[in-house]
Design an enzyme around this catalytic site. Structure first.
Site, PDB file in Angstrom:
ATOM      1  CB  CYS A  22      -0.945   0.020   1.189  1.00 19.04           C
ATOM      2  SG  CYS A  22      -2.080  -1.370   1.190  1.00 19.04           S
ATOM      3  CG  HIS A  38      -3.493   3.538   2.117  1.00 20.27           C
ATOM      4  ND1 HIS A  38      -3.819   3.209   0.822  1.00 20.27           N
ATOM      5  CD2 HIS A  38      -3.555   2.379   2.835  1.00 20.27           C
ATOM      6  CE1 HIS A  38      -4.052   1.903   0.755  1.00 20.27           C
ATOM      7  NE2 HIS A  38      -3.913   1.381   1.960  1.00 20.27           N
ATOM      8  CG  ASN A  96      -6.660  -1.011   0.704  1.00 20.59           C
ATOM      9  OD1 ASN A  96      -5.885  -0.488  -0.094  1.00 20.59           O
ATOM     10  ND2 ASN A  96      -6.278  -1.457   1.885  1.00 20.59           N
TER      11      ASN A  96
HETATM   12  N1  ACO Z   1     -19.188  -9.205   6.753  1.00 21.96           N
HETATM   13  C1  ACO Z   1     -19.779  -9.499   7.916  1.00 21.96           C
HETATM   14  N2  ACO Z   1     -19.108  -9.884   9.010  1.00 21.96           N
HETATM   15  C2  ACO Z   1     -17.762  -9.969   8.905  1.00 21.96           C
HETATM   16  C3  ACO Z   1     -17.083  -9.688   7.717  1.00 21.96           C
HETATM   17  C4  ACO Z   1     -17.852  -9.282   6.605  1.00 21.96           C
HETATM   18  N3  ACO Z   1     -17.293  -8.988   5.424  1.00 21.96           N
HETATM   19  N4  ACO Z   1     -15.772  -9.864   7.921  1.00 21.96           N
HETATM   20  C5  ACO Z   1     -15.618 -10.243   9.202  1.00 21.96           C
HETATM   21  N5  ACO Z   1     -16.827 -10.306   9.801  1.00 21.96           N
HETATM   22  C6  ACO Z   1     -17.137 -10.676  11.184  1.00 21.96           C
HETATM   23  C7  ACO Z   1     -16.048 -11.493  11.825  1.00 21.96           C
HETATM   24  O1  ACO Z   1     -16.206 -12.872  11.507  1.00 21.96           O
HETATM   25  C8  ACO Z   1     -16.298 -11.228  13.305  1.00 21.96           C
HETATM   26  O2  ACO Z   1     -17.379 -12.029  13.720  1.00 21.96           O
HETATM   27  P1  ACO Z   1     -17.408 -12.652  15.222  1.00 21.96           P
HETATM   28  O3  ACO Z   1     -17.410 -11.478  16.145  1.00 21.96           O
HETATM   29  O4  ACO Z   1     -18.658 -13.441  15.219  1.00 21.96           O
HETATM   30  O5  ACO Z   1     -16.153 -13.466  15.327  1.00 21.96           O
HETATM   31  C9  ACO Z   1     -16.780  -9.784  13.325  1.00 21.96           C
HETATM   32  O6  ACO Z   1     -17.186  -9.485  11.967  1.00 21.96           O
HETATM   33  C10 ACO Z   1     -15.711  -8.789  13.761  1.00 21.96           C
HETATM   34  O7  ACO Z   1     -14.495  -9.077  13.050  1.00 21.96           O
HETATM   35  P2  ACO Z   1     -13.212  -8.177  13.257  1.00 21.96           P
HETATM   36  O8  ACO Z   1     -12.138  -8.682  12.339  1.00 21.96           O
HETATM   37  O9  ACO Z   1     -12.870  -8.055  14.702  1.00 21.96           O
HETATM   38  O10 ACO Z   1     -13.788  -6.774  12.733  1.00 21.96           O
HETATM   39  P3  ACO Z   1     -13.119  -5.353  12.769  1.00 21.96           P
HETATM   40  O11 ACO Z   1     -13.977  -4.392  13.449  1.00 21.96           O
HETATM   41  O12 ACO Z   1     -11.670  -5.413  13.168  1.00 21.96           O
HETATM   42  O13 ACO Z   1     -13.166  -4.964  11.221  1.00 21.96           O
HETATM   43  C11 ACO Z   1     -11.661  -4.829   9.356  1.00 21.96           C
HETATM   44  C12 ACO Z   1     -12.468  -5.743  10.275  1.00 21.96           C
HETATM   45  C13 ACO Z   1     -12.616  -3.970   8.576  1.00 21.96           C
HETATM   46  C14 ACO Z   1     -10.834  -5.700   8.413  1.00 21.96           C
HETATM   47  C15 ACO Z   1     -10.732  -3.948  10.198  1.00 21.96           C
HETATM   48  O14 ACO Z   1     -10.023  -4.712  11.131  1.00 21.96           O
HETATM   49  C16 ACO Z   1      -9.774  -3.166   9.371  1.00 21.96           C
HETATM   50  O15 ACO Z   1     -10.154  -2.330   8.596  1.00 21.96           O
HETATM   51  N6  ACO Z   1      -8.461  -3.372   9.551  1.00 21.96           N
HETATM   52  C17 ACO Z   1      -7.474  -2.653   8.802  1.00 21.96           C
HETATM   53  C18 ACO Z   1      -7.036  -3.522   7.760  1.00 21.96           C
HETATM   54  C19 ACO Z   1      -6.730  -2.789   6.495  1.00 21.96           C
HETATM   55  O16 ACO Z   1      -7.284  -1.801   6.136  1.00 21.96           O
HETATM   56  N7  ACO Z   1      -5.789  -3.386   5.816  1.00 21.96           N
HETATM   57  C20 ACO Z   1      -5.425  -2.949   4.540  1.00 21.96           C
HETATM   58  C21 ACO Z   1      -3.984  -2.935   4.348  1.00 21.96           C
HETATM   59  S1  ACO Z   1      -3.180  -2.076   5.575  1.00 21.96           S
HETATM   60  C22 ACO Z   1      -3.742  -0.625   5.322  1.00 21.96           C
HETATM   61  O17 ACO Z   1      -4.009  -0.334   4.217  1.00 21.96           O
HETATM   62  C23 ACO Z   1      -3.915   0.251   6.493  1.00 21.96           C
END
Ligand code: ACO
Length: 321
Positions: free
Chosen positions: A112, A248, A278
């Protein structure tokens, strides 16, 4: 001698995949995706459409905006983690399309932060007098390395391209760039495909993205916060000097955290993540282009560009447009 951004361009493939489309493909919902990420839709490259195809559109738009000719380009730095081929690199493939034969052309694979890395390298060459018309590109077809059976990543990543042209200037310009990496986090966000490393299934050698999302989220917010402080301190500037944050576009909640850190209202942050998800290395130049073309970003304003991605790698650029 400084380098200055004199033209910007962007391109998104035609095919749009909305959150509602994803609801039909996997167990997810528009509400979950919007609330957790801010993403509403994303663009997906057509079959046969490659990273360099997207990049060529963005590059030609940046070249037009700069008022130069493709053959004037004398340096190409190309950020991507989804190259058309292992080699020739995407910079060379783009050079062939543009017809600026002979100039250095290479790609940088820092996920990224690929555009920020490429920008920092091009800036150094322009400042040193070794490039007079540098093309810097960030372009990706992440849909090709997305695991469509994993809802936790499939809703995030997508395709697109952005580009800028840099020229020398006696006035800044790019004030400073700052690059970092920390390989101790290599297992939190990666693509498991490889060339020299054995993969489990050779038929899927290009692999798919794997991520520990909530860990990445926390580290991204803390690390980018420090990167913002570093860029301002290096220039003896207060955060009040920043006119626009051009971050980003990974997740609206990370963007909001950076805006709070800078005491910037969201109206002074370029947000495009809702439109395209993204797009990794493409996201910063696409956001920059959006702000420039719709007239929000004006000549002379101070912009803070920042990105964070797999590796981890991260970086920033403080830019006077
Ligand atoms: N739809 C519905 N539910 C989902 C989905 C989905 N697409 N994906 C995961 N879930 C569920 C999970 O299974 C979990 O369920 P559970 O509580 O029953 O176990 C619940 O949602 C919560 O999951 P988390 O992973 O804890 O959710 P979080 O609030 O952390 O959000 C996300 C996930 C959006 C990926 C977040 O962590 C995030 O944005 N992280 C940054 C990652 C990123 O942007 N990376 C890109 C590269 S690095 C960068 O560019 C910064």
């Amino acid at each position: 001698m400084y380098s200055r951004i004199v033209g910007t361009g962007a391109y998104l493939p035609e095919k749009v995949l909305t959150n509602f489309d994803l609801e039909k493909m996997m167990d997810t919902s528009d509400a979950w995706i919007r609330e957790r990420t801010g993403i509403e839709r994303r663009h997906i490259a057509a079959e046969g459409e490659t990273t360099v195809d997207l990049a060529e559109h963005a590059a030609r738009r940046a070249i037009d905006a700069a008022g130069v000719r493709p053959e004037d380009i004398d340096f190409i730095a190309f950020g991507t983690t989804t190259p058309d081929l292992i080699f020739p690199n995407c910079g060379v493939l783009l050079q062939q399309r543009l017809g600026c034969f002979g100039c250095p052309a290479f790609s940088v694979e820092t996920a990224c932060s690929g555009f920020i890395y490429a920008l920092a390298i091009a800036d150094k060459f322009v400042r040193a007098g070794d490039a007079k018309c540098a093309l810097v590109v960030g372009a990706e077809t992440l849909s090709r390395i997305t695991d469509w059976s994993d809802r936790s990543t499939a809703v995030l990543f997508a395709d697109g391209a952005g580009a800028v042209v840099l020229r020398p200037s006696s006035e800044p310009g790019i004030l400073s760039t700052h690059l970092h990496a920390d390989g101790s986090y290599k297992d939190l966000l990666y693509c498991n495909g490889g060339v020299s490393r054995n993969v489990v299934d050779p038929a899927r050698a290009r692999g798919t993205i794997a991520m520990v999302g909530n860990e990445v989220f926390k580290i991204a917010v803390t690390t980018l916060g420090k990167a913002v402080d570093e860029a301002l301190a290096a220039n003896g500037l207060d955060k009040s000097a920043v006119d626009w944050l051009v971050p980003h576009q990974a997740n609206i909640r990370i963007i909001q955290a950076m805006a709070r850190k800078l005491d910037l209202p969201l109206e002074r942050v370029i947000v495009t993540v809702n439109e395209h998800g993204n797009t990794s290395a493409a996201s910063v130049p696409m956001a920059l282009d959006a702000g420039v073309r719709d007239g929000r970003i004006k000549p002379g304003q101070l912009l803070l560009l920042e990105a964070f991605g797999g590796g981890f790698t991260w970086g920033s650029a403080l830019v006077r447009l």
